[in-house]
Design a protein around this motif. Sequence first.
Motif, short mmCIF file in Angstrom:
data_model
loop_
_atom_site.label_atom_id
_atom_site.label_comp_id
_atom_site.label_asym_id
_atom_site.label_seq_id
_atom_site.Cartn_x
_atom_site.Cartn_y
_atom_site.Cartn_z
N THR A 253 36.60 19.59 2.90
CA THR A 253 37.69 18.88 3.57
C THR A 253 37.84 17.46 3.06
OG1 THR A 253 36.18 18.34 5.37
CG2 THR A 253 37.60 20.27 5.68
N ALA A 254 36.78 16.89 2.52
CA ALA A 254 36.88 15.51 2.01
C ALA A 254 35.72 15.21 1.07
CB ALA A 254 36.86 14.51 3.17
N LEU A 255 35.98 14.20 0.25
CA LEU A 255 34.96 13.69 -0.67
C LEU A 255 34.46 12.37 -0.08
CD1 LEU A 255 33.99 14.15 -3.71
CD2 LEU A 255 35.77 12.50 -4.31
N VAL B 84 30.31 8.72 -5.85
CA VAL B 84 30.29 9.89 -4.97
C VAL B 84 28.95 9.96 -4.24
CG1 VAL B 84 30.11 12.41 -5.03
CG2 VAL B 84 31.93 11.27 -6.29
N THR B 85 29.02 10.24 -2.94
CA THR B 85 27.76 10.41 -2.19
C THR B 85 27.68 11.78 -1.53
OG1 THR B 85 28.77 9.36 -0.27
CG2 THR B 85 27.43 7.94 -1.72
N GLY B 86 28.81 12.48 -1.44
CA GLY B 86 28.72 13.80 -0.81
C GLY B 86 30.07 14.43 -0.57
N LEU B 87 30.01 15.60 0.04
CA LEU B 87 31.20 16.37 0.39
C LEU B 87 31.21 16.60 1.89
CD1 LEU B 87 30.95 19.23 -2.28
CD2 LEU B 87 32.40 17.19 -2.39
N ARG B 88 32.40 16.62 2.45
CA ARG B 88 32.56 16.98 3.88
C ARG B 88 33.10 18.40 3.96
NH1 ARG B 88 31.18 12.77 7.60
NH2 ARG B 88 30.98 11.00 6.19
N LEU B 89 32.48 19.19 4.84
CA LEU B 89 32.97 20.52 5.14
C LEU B 89 33.33 20.51 6.61
CD1 LEU B 89 29.92 21.89 3.32
CD2 LEU B 89 32.22 22.17 2.42
N ALA C 265 29.89 20.46 8.41
CA ALA C 265 28.68 19.87 7.83
C ALA C 265 29.03 18.81 6.80
CB ALA C 265 27.85 20.97 7.15
N ARG C 266 27.99 18.10 6.35
CA ARG C 266 28.13 17.18 5.23
C ARG C 266 27.09 17.58 4.18
NH1 ARG C 266 26.09 12.75 2.88
NH2 ARG C 266 27.65 11.43 1.86
N GLU C 267 27.52 17.66 2.94
CA GLU C 267 26.62 18.01 1.83
C GLU C 267 26.40 16.78 0.98
OE1 GLU C 267 25.09 20.67 0.11
OE2 GLU C 267 25.31 21.86 1.93
N PRO C 268 25.19 16.23 0.94
CA PRO C 268 24.98 15.10 0.04
C PRO C 268 25.11 15.55 -1.42
CG PRO C 268 22.94 15.72 1.16
CD PRO C 268 23.99 16.66 1.64
N ALA C 269 25.69 14.73 -2.25
CA ALA C 269 25.85 15.08 -3.67
C ALA C 269 26.02 13.80 -4.47
CB ALA C 269 27.08 15.97 -3.86
N ASP C 270 25.42 13.75 -5.65
CA ASP C 270 25.69 12.59 -6.50
C ASP C 270 26.47 13.00 -7.75
OD1 ASP C 270 23.72 13.79 -7.91
OD2 ASP C 270 22.24 12.19 -7.64
N LEU C 271 26.81 14.28 -7.85
CA LEU C 271 27.70 14.71 -8.92
C LEU C 271 28.61 15.84 -8.41
CD1 LEU C 271 27.91 14.37 -12.29
CD2 LEU C 271 27.80 16.80 -11.87
N GLY D 109 42.19 23.34 -8.98
CA GLY D 109 43.52 23.72 -9.45
C GLY D 109 44.60 22.84 -8.86
N ALA D 110 45.68 23.47 -8.42
CA ALA D 110 46.84 22.72 -7.90
C ALA D 110 46.51 21.95 -6.62
CB ALA D 110 47.99 23.68 -7.66
N TRP D 111 45.40 22.30 -5.99
CA TRP D 111 45.00 21.62 -4.75
C TRP D 111 44.16 20.38 -5.04
CZ3 TRP D 111 45.72 26.79 -5.29
CH2 TRP D 111 46.55 27.42 -4.38
N SER D 112 43.81 20.14 -6.29
CA SER D 112 42.88 19.05 -6.64
C SER D 112 43.32 17.68 -6.12
CB SER D 112 42.66 18.98 -8.15
OG SER D 112 42.13 20.19 -8.63
N PRO D 113 44.60 17.28 -6.30
CA PRO D 113 44.95 15.91 -5.89
C PRO D 113 44.98 15.72 -4.39
CG PRO D 113 46.89 17.05 -6.75
CD PRO D 113 45.73 17.98 -6.95
N GLY D 114 45.00 16.83 -3.62
CA GLY D 114 45.11 16.73 -2.17
C GLY D 114 43.79 16.52 -1.46
#
Length: 361
Positions: free
Chosen positions: A152-154, A161-166, A169-175, A181-186
């Motif tokens: 749902t969010a970066l 970058v520190t993680g992803l939002r679902l 939950a939140r997933e920590p990530a450094d890469l 695809g077409a949804w990338s900019p959103g």
Amino acid sequence: MAVFDRGAAGRGASWAAAGMLAAGIEAEPGEEALYALNRHSQALWPGFAAELQAASGIDVGLRQEGTIWAALTRDDAAQLRFHHDFQSKLGIHLEWLSGAEARRREPYLHPSIAAAVLSPDDHQVDNRLVVQALAVAFTRAGGELHENRAVTALDVTGGRVTGLRLDDAREPADLVVLAAGAWSPGLAGLPEAARPPVRPIKGQMLALAMDPVAPLLRHVMWSGRAYLVPRRDGRLIVGATTEERGFDARLTAGGMLALLEGAWRAVPGIAELEIVESWAGFRPGSRDDAPVLGPSGVDGLVLATGHHRNGILLTPVTAEAVSRSILTGRTDPAIRDFSLARFHNSSSPRPMPVLTETNRC
Ligand code: GLY
């Protein structure tokens, strides 16, 4: 490494595609750099398909009969001559065929066909088998595949970058590799400067059922009005419209009519075939129709999107060059001309981050 997909894996443009590996016959004036990338990836396909089969146990249906572009009228033949001459100057191997020569290769072509071009190096792969094989190969290699889990969010803090939002939950990530695809900019949380200029370009398509023992076609066929892609299992894929309608996935009478008429003018025998499926997909089209690959300007965020008409063709070079760039920390020369920086006037984004154990893609 983890992959998050908001639906079943690979059910976006990769599923909707026709699987044509048409670097040569689709080369357009003004797209010489893209042609070089397409050709590079096309040359990687046989090895990539073999590697994928070995890793997944799935034969991805790479067929190497080549592609025929059929000119149905004298006007079509004049246009085809222009393309033939331009593409030949790029060094693309093409064979000019009379109508009779084309019909010797494909007997079900319309009897009054004016001329044709055979492109012996433009092949096809079954894109739906490719995504299934990739999912199996990835999980067998220890990857975590999260299907039906939308990001749902970066999370970006201090320019990295520190993680992803679902949803839950939140997933920590450094890469993170953004390959939506077409949804990338959103993607929420994406800083404006890192937003790839990509939009959905709708394509309506359908599939007809041929007798697999006596198929109407063996080559991939272009007619200028539609393309026809014969699969080994007898499916004949007919595509595709090109429409600027946002994410409107409705099938229209006009879209289906244009495809069926275009296909029928080239191969009248399709009139007898059953329609077994129809669908619409969204090509991720960038401002210059070329992909957006590599650094984003945000530390830890890498882009792999905007593949427009060439997503399946560009799969091997995208996988190879993006992963090599991440592992070495240097943008791979194959994709250097295709970074987001080409759309900006300011200086280039920062170099690639180096992959670590805790990274998430
Ligand atoms: N590459 C075929 C299409 O985009 O329709």
